[in-house]
Motif scaffolding. Sequence first.
Motif, short mmCIF file in Angstrom:
data_model
loop_
_atom_site.label_atom_id
_atom_site.label_comp_id
_atom_site.label_asym_id
_atom_site.label_seq_id
_atom_site.Cartn_x
_atom_site.Cartn_y
_atom_site.Cartn_z
N ARG A 126 80.10 122.26 -13.61
CA ARG A 126 80.58 123.25 -14.56
C ARG A 126 82.07 123.09 -14.82
O ARG A 126 82.52 123.13 -15.97
N TYR A 127 82.84 122.88 -13.76
CA TYR A 127 84.28 122.76 -13.96
C TYR A 127 84.66 121.42 -14.60
O TYR A 127 85.66 121.34 -15.31
N GLY A 168 91.15 128.15 -10.96
CA GLY A 168 89.86 128.80 -10.86
C GLY A 168 88.91 128.01 -9.98
O GLY A 168 88.18 128.58 -9.16
N TYR A 169 88.93 126.69 -10.11
CA TYR A 169 88.06 125.84 -9.29
C TYR A 169 88.45 125.93 -7.81
O TYR A 169 87.58 126.02 -6.94
N TRP A 211 93.91 132.83 -6.22
CA TRP A 211 93.75 131.78 -7.21
C TRP A 211 93.23 132.34 -8.53
O TRP A 211 93.61 131.86 -9.61
N GLY A 212 92.40 133.36 -8.44
CA GLY A 212 91.93 134.03 -9.65
C GLY A 212 93.06 134.70 -10.40
O GLY A 212 93.09 134.72 -11.64
N LEU A 213 94.02 135.24 -9.65
CA LEU A 213 95.18 135.87 -10.26
C LEU A 213 96.02 134.85 -11.02
O LEU A 213 96.44 135.09 -12.17
N GLY A 242 82.17 136.49 -14.21
CA GLY A 242 81.40 135.50 -13.46
C GLY A 242 82.11 135.06 -12.21
O GLY A 242 81.49 134.90 -11.14
N TYR A 243 83.42 134.86 -12.31
CA TYR A 243 84.22 134.44 -11.17
C TYR A 243 84.17 135.48 -10.05
O TYR A 243 83.96 135.15 -8.88
N MET A 244 84.34 136.75 -10.43
CA MET A 244 84.33 137.81 -9.42
C MET A 244 82.93 138.02 -8.85
O MET A 244 82.79 138.44 -7.69
N ALA A 245 81.90 137.73 -9.65
CA ALA A 245 80.53 137.87 -9.15
C ALA A 245 80.19 136.80 -8.12
O ALA A 245 79.29 137.00 -7.30
#
Length: 243
Positions: A85-86, A128-129, A142-144, A194-197
């Motif tokens: 995906r990435y 994100g990865y 990393w999401g931040l 999706g990332y947080m899930a």
Amino acid sequence: MQNFILLMGDVTKIATDDYVGFTFFTGCMAMMAAAAFFFLSMNDFDRKWKTSILVSGLITFIAAVHYLYMRDYWASNAESPTFFRYVDWVLTVPLMCVEFYLILKVAGAKKSLMWKLIFLSVVMLVTGYIGEAVDRDNAWLWGLVSGIAYFAIAYEIWLGSAKKLAVEAGGYVLKAHKALCWFVLVGWAIYPLGYMAGTPGWYDGLNGLQMDVIYNIGDAINKIGFGLVIYNLAVQMRNKEAI
């Protein structure tokens, strides 16, 4: 060709209640259909818009190939195909940023704008990865960082130099730019969900959501939608010049 036939003939069974597998399959077919449409329509336009249509075709074609692999990976392992995906995103998302530059060239957009958007998109994806696959204990951090890069892109196209160029171009270009901006603001906002899930953090309440379904729906909406906006702009400009 023989290998391709063998690949297509080796079909993995998908359970009737496997909604993740279903979205991978439909996403793959939708991207293939969109890529064929964009590639076959290229000759309907002059060189000025042909490149934009080509990029739209490349975005959906690259995604279709990766979705073919992601579908099979999910069916075989029942695991999220994070790596594939990435790889897809690191190729297609910068190309989506290139679309802003291509439509704003009529107003004098410079390549520095394109490279700035590409750089921010790569930062957004790489961080994100790392949070999703490498350093999950610090996924929130990393999401931040990824989110900051996203908001920098949103600022540039909504309020920065890209917006000024769009206003200067006016007409159909401004309308198309605004439509793409909404895709980034609303459509791309699907991905943080999706990332947080799929990662641990203070947002654990979202873990009940299915990450891959969210990502697959977001990809179909954004990648095909981007291309259709560009196609519509090319049609409108061609008709305007024919008058």
